[in-house]
Design a protein around this motif. Sequence first.
Motif, PDB file in Angstrom:
ATOM      1  N   PHE A   1       0.836  -1.202   0.000  1.00 53.30           N
ATOM      2  CA  PHE A   1       0.000   0.000   0.000  1.00 53.30           C
ATOM      3  C   PHE A   1       0.866   1.245   0.000  1.00 53.30           C
ATOM      4  O   PHE A   1       2.067   1.195   0.304  1.00 53.30           O
ATOM      5  N   ALA A   2       0.259   2.366  -0.349  1.00 55.81           N
ATOM      6  CA  ALA A   2       0.930   3.664  -0.313  1.00 55.81           C
ATOM      7  C   ALA A   2       0.725   4.266   1.071  1.00 55.81           C
ATOM      8  O   ALA A   2      -0.406   4.551   1.462  1.00 55.81           O
ATOM      9  N   MET A   3       1.815   4.446   1.819  1.00 56.02           N
ATOM     10  CA  MET A   3       1.756   4.943   3.194  1.00 56.02           C
ATOM     11  C   MET A   3       2.080   6.427   3.231  1.00 56.02           C
ATOM     12  O   MET A   3       2.991   6.898   2.550  1.00 56.02           O
ATOM     13  N   GLY A   4       1.312   7.170   4.032  1.00 51.82           N
ATOM     14  CA  GLY A   4       1.529   8.603   4.164  1.00 51.82           C
ATOM     15  C   GLY A   4       0.335   9.390   3.660  1.00 51.82           C
ATOM     16  O   GLY A   4      -0.774   8.866   3.536  1.00 51.82           O
TER      17      GLY A   4
ATOM     18  N   GLU B   1       4.436  17.892   7.390  1.00 53.94           N
ATOM     19  CA  GLU B   1       5.518  17.396   6.546  1.00 53.94           C
ATOM     20  C   GLU B   1       5.911  15.969   6.894  1.00 53.94           C
ATOM     21  O   GLU B   1       6.434  15.243   6.041  1.00 53.94           O
ATOM     22  N   ASP B   2       5.664  15.559   8.153  1.00 50.73           N
ATOM     23  CA  ASP B   2       6.109  14.219   8.541  1.00 50.73           C
ATOM     24  C   ASP B   2       5.258  13.110   7.924  1.00 50.73           C
ATOM     25  O   ASP B   2       5.558  11.927   8.096  1.00 50.73           O
ATOM     26  N   GLU B   3       4.196  13.472   7.184  1.00 49.52           N
ATOM     27  CA  GLU B   3       3.394  12.475   6.475  1.00 49.52           C
ATOM     28  C   GLU B   3       3.879  12.266   5.042  1.00 49.52           C
ATOM     29  O   GLU B   3       3.280  11.509   4.276  1.00 49.52           O
ATOM     30  N   PHE B   4       4.954  12.938   4.681  1.00 55.12           N
ATOM     31  CA  PHE B   4       5.552  12.822   3.349  1.00 55.12           C
ATOM     32  C   PHE B   4       6.997  12.336   3.480  1.00 55.12           C
ATOM     33  O   PHE B   4       7.620  12.530   4.514  1.00 55.12           O
ATOM     34  N   PRO B   5       7.562  11.748   2.409  1.00 52.35           N
ATOM     35  CA  PRO B   5       6.909  11.420   1.147  1.00 52.35           C
ATOM     36  C   PRO B   5       6.047  10.176   1.255  1.00 52.35           C
ATOM     37  O   PRO B   5       6.304   9.292   2.086  1.00 52.35           O
ATOM     38  N   VAL B   6       5.020  10.103   0.436  1.00 53.04           N
ATOM     39  CA  VAL B   6       4.246   8.874   0.313  1.00 53.04           C
ATOM     40  C   VAL B   6       5.165   7.806  -0.277  1.00 53.04           C
ATOM     41  O   VAL B   6       5.932   8.070  -1.195  1.00 53.04           O
ATOM     42  N   HIS B   7       5.110   6.611   0.279  1.00 56.69           N
ATOM     43  CA  HIS B   7       6.025   5.543  -0.137  1.00 56.69           C
ATOM     44  C   HIS B   7       5.321   4.196  -0.053  1.00 56.69           C
ATOM     45  O   HIS B   7       4.403   4.017   0.746  1.00 56.69           O
ATOM     46  N   ASN B   8       5.741   3.270  -0.859  1.00 53.34           N
ATOM     47  CA  ASN B   8       5.123   1.944  -0.889  1.00 53.34           C
ATOM     48  C   ASN B   8       5.678   1.061   0.222  1.00 53.34           C
ATOM     49  O   ASN B   8       6.890   1.000   0.438  1.00 53.34           O
TER      50      ASN B   8
END
Length: 262
Positions: free
Chosen positions: A50-53, A65-72
């Motif tokens: 899933f894509a987290m963030g 900002e701490d919710e980025f970057p979205v990452h798999n």
Amino acid sequence: TGCDDDGPVNVPAEPPAPEPPTYSEDFGKQIVFTVKGVKFTMMLVEGGTFAMGATSEQIVKDTPEDEFPVHNVTLSNYYIGETEVTQELWNTVIGENPSNFKGDLQRPVEMVSWNDCQTFIAKLNELTGKAFRLPTEAQWEYAARGGKQTKKYLYSGGDDLDAVAWHYYNASETTHPVKTKRPNELHLYDMSGNVWEWCQDVKGAYGSFPQTNPAGSVNGVFRIQRGGCWNWDSWFCRISERCSNLPTSCGFADGLRLALTE
């Protein structure tokens, strides 16, 4: 403020065996455990990627900002608590109820630090012969999103926060019994609202690279908390919101949910 991690604990010489697994036709595999007559349910989360963030549905004004970057992130199968740990279960395992909001043992336990949670889990494992733990942050978020059944909601279980969560504007300044709001796609309750839920991880910055079964940062002190709570507003109940605190800290909205590796 810190919490006192020492308290009376009564552990039987011969821990009772858990009940055999049961299965739910509606929601997939589940296991019901019984400890000294108190039952609690663990729901299977089928692993996946899933894509987290802060994915598109999670973005609001001033998304941190701490919710980025979205990452798999790729996860293996695991179980997670159908609800938060209740006051009833905590009291049965530890022998005392630290919660501020008493009066109904089906309310989630609160006023517990991350360290307290480790003590509770160690005693629970002695009683059951299992290896319960706190979920990793990635496991928590994947389950809150609904795993492979996700409908990409803003909150866990829907976009209507009142329907799925106890939060600042509807909780009347108190916690509420578990399973009194609508569950999410995996039949998990209160993953948004009611109490903050401790995760196992030390908080760290996200990376952009794919990860498999991540365990969080190897450096740092602050431990992750997820899900929002009864006295914080809707902004903090979003699935991707990340909070953290010292492992000795606790408050009227700090609770936990169990995880178990399949």
